[in-house]
Design a protein around this motif. Structure first.
Motif: not given
Length: 245
Positions: A4, A7, A21, A24, A44, A47, A62
């Motif tokens: 990741v 992000l 996000v 990240l 969370k 993501t 990602t």
């Protein structure tokens, strides 16, 4: 296996931008269990949805097993297994029928699917359930079936979103055994959970999220050295208290 990178995902809420996000970045390697942890609203689930290709990132990317979600979503989905607290079993199918159906969706050869279903059923102790309709199973039995279903196409990366929610002590122990099995198979595993005591037992490394940002990352020893706290609960209390000041 999972990457990741930078992000960003922003939502508009009542005319204001909310950074779900925020820049990240983290990586999970083969055979590693990574705890992506944080309170409600930390980012969370957003993501995970971006990794799965269910949401589009504003920036960053990602990557799963060398494929970027935005560029090769089908290839990425074929390399991911996903388990959540919601079992989503098909009540009118037998367990065997459902497992083979999902294997077919991932283009697993029928004979490979049958062998894999039998082998995973032995590992998760659901052999006696294979010819029962899924709708007749208990909560714990349904969860075991869901765990097998997530591995039926042998993905290199597993995402587990609140896998122990609603389970009793025996069910939670089943999840622990399952994650040990994933580690033994060399899967890259991401676990999202609110149960921080369980995360301490389950995970090799941790990413502590707050308001979309990765505040701390590392092994338990590294987090203890960085925060001066022994347990994840205390680390999060300090983070949230500092954020409220």
């Amino acid at each position: 296996m999972l990457k990741v990178e930078s992000l960003v995902k922003t939502f508009s809420v009542e005319g204001e931008d909310v950074h779900a996000v925020d820049e990240l970045s983290f990586q999970v390697t083969r055979g590693e269990v990574y705890g992506l942890l944080g309170p409600n609203g930390a980012g969370k689930t957003t993501t995970l949805r971006i990794i799965l290709g269910l949401l589009e990132a504003d920036r960053g990317y990602t990557e799963v097993d060398g494929y970027q979600t935005a560029e090769d979503p089908i290839e990425v989905k074929s390399r991911l297994g996903f388990v959540s607290a919601s079992d989503g079993v098909y009540p009118w199918l037998t367990v065997r029928e459902m497992l083979l159906y999902f294997a077919d969706l991932y283009h697993v050869d029928p004979w490979v699917a049958r062998e894999r279903a039998e082998g995973l059923s032995r590992v998760m102790d659901i052999e006696k359930l294979l010819d029962r309709r899924a709708g007749t199973l208990s909560t714990g039995q349904r969860q075991r079936v869901t765990l097998v279903r997530g591995l039926i196409h042998d993905p290199p990366v597993m995402l587990l979103d609140e896998p122990t929610r609603g389970l009793d002590v025996v069910g939670v122990q089943t999840i622990f055994q399952y994650i040990d099995h994933l580690r033994h198979l060399g899967k890259a595993v991401v676990v999202c959970t609110h149960r921080l005591d369980e995360a301490e037992r389950l995970c090799d490394r941790f990413g502590l999220l707050l308001e979309g940002k990765l505040r701390y990352e590392g092994t338990m020893n590294e987090l203890q050295a960085a925060t001066g706290r022994d347990h994840l609960v205390d680390m999060f209390v300090d983070m949230m208290t500092a954020g409220a000041i």
